[in-house]
Design a protein around this motif. Structure first.
Motif, PDB file in Angstrom:
ATOM      1  N   ALA A  35       0.819  -1.214   0.000  1.00  0.00           N
ATOM      2  CA  ALA A  35       0.000   0.000   0.000  1.00  0.00           C
ATOM      3  C   ALA A  35       0.849   1.258   0.000  1.00  0.00           C
ATOM      4  O   ALA A  35       0.392   2.327  -0.411  1.00  0.00           O
ATOM      5  CB  ALA A  35      -0.937  -0.002   1.213  1.00  0.00           C
ATOM      6  N   TYR A  57      -3.600  -5.057  -3.120  1.00  0.00           N
ATOM      7  CA  TYR A  57      -2.698  -4.368  -2.205  1.00  0.00           C
ATOM      8  C   TYR A  57      -2.587  -5.115  -0.878  1.00  0.00           C
ATOM      9  O   TYR A  57      -3.547  -5.740  -0.413  1.00  0.00           O
ATOM     10  CB  TYR A  57      -3.207  -2.947  -1.927  1.00  0.00           C
ATOM     11  CG  TYR A  57      -3.032  -2.007  -3.093  1.00  0.00           C
ATOM     12  CD1 TYR A  57      -1.782  -1.487  -3.395  1.00  0.00           C
ATOM     13  CD2 TYR A  57      -4.115  -1.646  -3.890  1.00  0.00           C
ATOM     14  CE1 TYR A  57      -1.612  -0.636  -4.470  1.00  0.00           C
ATOM     15  CE2 TYR A  57      -3.949  -0.794  -4.964  1.00  0.00           C
ATOM     16  CZ  TYR A  57      -2.698  -0.287  -5.254  1.00  0.00           C
ATOM     17  OH  TYR A  57      -2.529   0.549  -6.320  1.00  0.00           O
ATOM     18  N   PHE A  66      -7.759  -4.912  -1.171  1.00  0.00           N
ATOM     19  CA  PHE A  66      -6.565  -4.977  -0.334  1.00  0.00           C
ATOM     20  C   PHE A  66      -6.807  -5.957   0.805  1.00  0.00           C
ATOM     21  O   PHE A  66      -7.954  -6.294   1.139  1.00  0.00           O
ATOM     22  CB  PHE A  66      -6.210  -3.593   0.228  1.00  0.00           C
ATOM     23  CG  PHE A  66      -7.226  -3.018   1.182  1.00  0.00           C
ATOM     24  CD1 PHE A  66      -7.198  -3.333   2.547  1.00  0.00           C
ATOM     25  CD2 PHE A  66      -8.218  -2.156   0.736  1.00  0.00           C
ATOM     26  CE1 PHE A  66      -8.132  -2.803   3.420  1.00  0.00           C
ATOM     27  CE2 PHE A  66      -9.161  -1.621   1.608  1.00  0.00           C
ATOM     28  CZ  PHE A  66      -9.115  -1.945   2.954  1.00  0.00           C
TER      29      PHE A  66
END
Length: 334
Positions: free
Chosen positions: A128, A148, A160
């Motif tokens: 990130a 991510y 993510f």
């Protein structure tokens, strides 16, 4: 008795179907009756059949490579990056993929960008911290799957996987309250980073839950380096704190080192908690820390990327983190 791996042909023979039917059943492809699919899967499990990932990738046109992108300065200074890359690499290998590491320090060379864009790798798992890189946005816009690790900024609309920071910071702060600390400082990371902001917000929320006022002077902004922890010690002593919640282990270790050098008892006079779980017991005193589940993050990131390759749209995931009590926080209550 032979030690050779069970093959697709072996599975098909035991099930009484063709190799093509067995392959379709195992890989969830259409054209197989439900009862046949279930029988093939049941037999595969009973005889220990493991699909050949390389053959699957060849048939699907995949490269069996995952690009892994991390900032280069992270490897030089922070064990978090090394721990995360190791976890991703092991998870990828378990899933039958190799990894191609790119240490992001600006845009990659043209040939690397072209290779990624032309499916030289099946997709990217990106720290990130590198989410703002324009070249990654360009790859995502071109259709390259991206997942991510860590929490990117809210304007990044891609999946993510990360460890909890807000509730973990509440627990870390409450732990110091339980040890009798009442003047607890927060050594934050840069507050424009989502992970640093979450850990700061958790510190504030712990005070609210305990009915304790927040003194803004007890919030010291750092930069996630050990040097920032050492540099913060004089300010922490001036403030008269009896506890410190640091936003990562490097800063916590720097605080402990600076306090010990000045003859301050840890945790007797000042108790310290970190975040990450990257500093082991080989460096006494053992740091009390919130340990991130690196293996689980790596496994979920790889699984999410594979799901995207299979045409799914996985949502983001926040995994639980664990408070691990070491030597730097447990003290007699005042």
């Amino acid at each position: 008795m032979t030690d050779r791996p069970t093959t697709l042909a072996d599975l098909a023979r035991v099930c009484g179907v063709s190799s093509a039917t067995a392959s379709r059943a195992i890989n969830g492809k259409p054209g197989v009756r439900p009862e046949v699919r279930e029988r093939v899967r049941r037999v595969a499990e009973s005889i220990g059949f493991v699909p050949n990932r390389s053959a699957q990738h060849l048939a699907s046109g995949r490269s069996s490579l995952i690009g892994v992108v991390f900032p280069s300065d992270g490897l030089r200074s922070d064990p978090y990056a090394a721990a995360m890359i190791d976890a991703i690499g092991r998870a990828a290998a378990k899933a039958g993929f190799g990894t191609l590491l790119h240490l992001e320090a600006g845009a990659p060379p043209e040939q690397v960008f072209a290779m990624l864009q032309r499916s030289g790798s099946d997709g990217l798992i990106v720290s990130a911290l590198a989410a703002s890189a324009m070249w990654i946005s360009e790859l995502a816009a071109a259709g390259v799957p991206v997942v991510y690790v860590g929490r990117p900024s809210p304007d990044v609309d891609l999946p993510f996987v990360t460890a909890e920071s807000f509730s973990a910071s509440i627990r870390a702060t409450e732990h110091l309250f339980e040890q009798g600390c009442r003047t607890v400082a927060c050594l934050t990371g840069p507050l424009d980073r989502p992970d640093a902001r979450d850990r700061y917000d958790g510190f504030v929320e712990a005070h609210r839950l305990a009915g304790l006022p927040i003194d803004d002077s007890l919030v010291v902004v750092g930069d996630f380096t050990a040097a920032a922890g050492v540099a913060a010690v004089e300010e922490l002593l001036r403030l008269g704190v009896d506890g410190v919640v640091a936003a990562n282990d490097l800063m916590a270790r720097g605080v402990v080192s600076g306090l010990v050098q000045r003859g301050v008892a840890v945790p007797g006079e000042i108790a310290v908690v970190g975040y990450d779980g990257t500093v082991g017991a080989e460096f006494p005193p053992v740091l009390t820390t919130v340990r991130q589940p690196f293996d689980a993050i790596g496994e979920r990131a790889v699984a999410m990327l594979i799901a995207i390759l299979d045409g799914e749209a996985p949502g983001s995931e926040v995994l639980a983190a664990e408070l691990v009590v070491g030597d730097t926080s447990v003290r007699a209550r005042r």
